[in-house]
Motif scaffolding. Structure first.
Motif, short mmCIF file in Angstrom:
data_model
loop_
_atom_site.label_atom_id
_atom_site.label_comp_id
_atom_site.label_asym_id
_atom_site.label_seq_id
_atom_site.Cartn_x
_atom_site.Cartn_y
_atom_site.Cartn_z
N UNK A 140 0.85 -1.20 0.00
CA UNK A 140 0.00 0.00 0.00
C UNK A 140 0.88 1.25 0.00
N UNK A 141 1.92 1.24 0.84
CA UNK A 141 2.82 2.40 0.93
C UNK A 141 3.51 2.62 -0.42
N UNK A 142 3.90 1.52 -1.07
CA UNK A 142 4.55 1.65 -2.40
C UNK A 142 3.65 2.40 -3.38
N UNK A 152 -0.15 13.30 -7.30
CA UNK A 152 -1.59 13.16 -7.00
C UNK A 152 -1.86 13.25 -5.50
N UNK A 153 -0.89 12.85 -4.70
CA UNK A 153 -1.01 12.99 -3.24
C UNK A 153 0.31 13.57 -2.73
N UNK A 154 0.24 14.17 -1.53
CA UNK A 154 1.49 14.69 -0.96
C UNK A 154 2.04 13.75 0.11
N UNK A 155 1.17 13.35 1.06
CA UNK A 155 1.61 12.51 2.18
C UNK A 155 0.62 11.37 2.36
N UNK A 156 1.03 10.35 3.15
CA UNK A 156 0.16 9.20 3.33
C UNK A 156 0.20 8.70 4.78
N UNK A 157 -0.91 8.03 5.13
CA UNK A 157 -0.99 7.53 6.51
C UNK A 157 -1.89 6.32 6.62
#
Ligand SMILES: NC(=O)c1ccc[n+]([C@@H]2O[C@H](COP(=O)([O-])OP(=O)(O)OC[C@H]3O[C@@H](n4cnc5c(N)ncnc54)[C@H](OP(=O)(O)O)[C@@H]3O)[C@@H](O)[C@H]2O)c1
Length: 329
Positions: A140-142, A152-157
Motif C-alpha cells: 500500500x505504501x509503495x 496526486x497525493x502529498x503525504x500518506x498515513x
C-alpha cells in the motif's frame, strides 16, 4: 487557534481539525448554506485541516467539501481515505489508484494533501471482515509513494485501529507519515497509562510511539461519536445510530459511561462534558490535530471556543487518573 506540526510531513495543522464524517453528518446531510457557513467559520477561526473519506456518505462528504471549498475559493489541507474491501484486495494497486482518482474528482482538486488507508489492521489479512494484514502495508505504501511521485497525493498515513500489536509493528517497519488514533475520556489508552483490568482495548501508548517515530497523530472520536455529550438524543442531521470504537458495546453504554467524568465539571475544570472532552484531547501534546465531527454550526462554534481555552490543567488530568482507576476496579 493553536498549531502543531504533523509529524514528518512538516505541515502546520490546527489543533482542532474539521471531521467531515457521517456521524456528525454536516458535510453529508447538512443543507448547502449551513455547510458553507460552517466551513467558512472554521477557516476564519484558523482550522486548516479537513478530514473526509470516500465512504462518508458514499462520496457525498468529498463532493460537498469540494464544492464548498471551491465556492469559498480557499486553500486548506484536505485528507481523505481509501478503503480496501474483500472485492478489491486481489488488486490493491488498481483499487487505490481508482479510489484516489475518484476522490480527486469529487474533491475538485489536482492533489490530495493526505491519503490514508481506512482499513483496520490486524496481524493477518481478513478480507471478509474488511481487515488488512501487516504484510499489506508495504505494498500500500509503495502505491501511495508512486502516487506522490505523480503529484496526486502529498503525504500518506494509516488508520490506527485494529489489533494493538499489529499497529505497533506497522509503526516500527513502515514508512508512513500519519496515523489516526481513537482517543477520548472513555478510552484514553492510546495516550495514557491505565490500570490493569481497564475494560476497553488497550492501545498501549500508540500516540507516544507514533510521535517517537515522527508519525503525525490525528485524534478521532474525541467525543466518542457524541456519547460524551451525555445524551442518547442525536441531532437530526447526525447519524441516527453510532457504533462505538474501542469503547462500550453500544452507544447507550458509552453515554452511561460518560457520567463517570461528571466530577471534572463539578470541580470546575470545564463548564460541561463536551468542553472537558475536547480540551482533554488537545492536552496530549503528541496529538497534532484532534478532529471533531459536527452536526451544526453551533456545535462547531462551541468546539472552537473550547479548543481555544487550551489543554485541561494538570490537576484535572490527575483527577481523571483517579476516575480511570475506579473504572478498572
Ligand atoms: N479513521 C477512522 O476510521 C475514523 C473513524 C471515526 C471518525 N473519524 C474522523 O474523525 C471525525 C470525528 O469523529 P466522529 O464524528 O465519528 O465522532 P466525534 O467527533 O467523537 O463525535 C461527533 C458527535 O459529537 C457531538 N457533538 C459535537 N460537537 C458537539 C457540541 N458542541 N455539543 C454537543 N455535542 C456535540 C455530535 O453529536 P450529535 O450530532 O448527536 O449532536 C456529533 O455527531 C470524523 O468526522 C472523521 O473525519 C475517522
Amino acid at each position: 487557534m493553536q498549531y502543531r506540526i504533523l509529524g514528518k510531513t512538516g505541515l502546520k495543522v490546527s489543533v482542532l481539525g474539521f471531521g467531515c464524517g457521517a456521524v456528525g453528518g454536516l458535510l453529508v446531510r447538512g443543507d448547502h448554506q449551513t455547510m458553507v457557513r460552517a466551513v467558512e467559520y472554521a477557516i476564519e477561526h484558523g482550522i486548516n485541516y479537513f478530514d473526509t473519506a470516500r465512504i462518508y456518505g458514499d462520496g457525498k462528504s468529498e463532493t460537498n467539501l469540494g464544492l464548498v471549498l471551491e465556492e469559498l475559493r480557499t486553500d486548506v489541507l484536505v485528507g481523505t481515505k481509501v478503503r480496501l474491501t474483500a472485492m478489491n484486495m486481489q488488486n490493491i494497486a488498481q483499487a487505490i489508484i481508482d479510489s484516489v482518482e475518484g476522490s480527486l474528482t469529487r474533491l475538485r482538486r489536482d492533489q490530495i494533501d493526505l491519503i490514508q488507508l481506512h482499513d483496520r489492521i490486524w496481524r493477518c489479512r481478513q478480507p471478509e471482515q474488511g481487515v488488512v494484514g501487516i504484510n499489506d502495508i508495504e505494498p500500500v505504501v509503495d502505491i501511495f509513494q508512486s502516487l506522490a511521485e505523480q503529484g496526486k497525493v502529498r503525504f500518506w498515513g494509516i488508520n490506527g485501529l485494529g489489533e494493538t500489536q499489529a499497529l505497533h509493528q506497522v509503526l516500527s517497519i513502515s514508512d508512513i507519515h500519519t496515523i489516526q488514533t481513537c482517543y477520548n475520556l472513555i478510552n484514553p489508552t492510546a495516550g495514557m497509562q491505565v490500570p490493569q483490568d481497564f475494560p476497553f482495548q488497550d492501545h498501549q501508548q500508540l500516540i507516544d510511539i507514533s510521535a517517537q517515530n515522527q508519525v503525525g497523530v490525528i485524534a478521532i472520536r474525541i467525543l466518542a461519536g457524541g456519547a460524551l455529550s451525555g445524551t442518547t438524543r442525536r441531532h437530526p442531521v447526525a447519524d441516527a445510530s453510532v457504533s462505538p470504537i474501542a469503547s462500550g458495546l453500544h452507544y447507550e453504554e458509552d453515554v452511561q459511561h460518560s457520567k463517570k467524568f461528571g466530577p471534572i465539571v463539578e470541580a470546575g475544570y470545564a463548564n460541561n462534558m463536551v468542553e472537558a472532552a475536547i480540551r482533554f484531547s488537545i492536552s496530549k501534546a503528541e496529538i497534532s490535530t484532534a478532529l471533531v465531527g459536527v452536526s451544526s454550526l453551533e456545535q462547531l462554534e462551541q468546539a472552537v471556543a473550547y479548543a481555544n481555552k487550551g489543554p485541561l490543567s494538570t490537576d484535572a488530568i490527575s483527577r481523571l487518573h483517579d476516575i480511570w482507576a475506579g473504572v478498572a476496579q
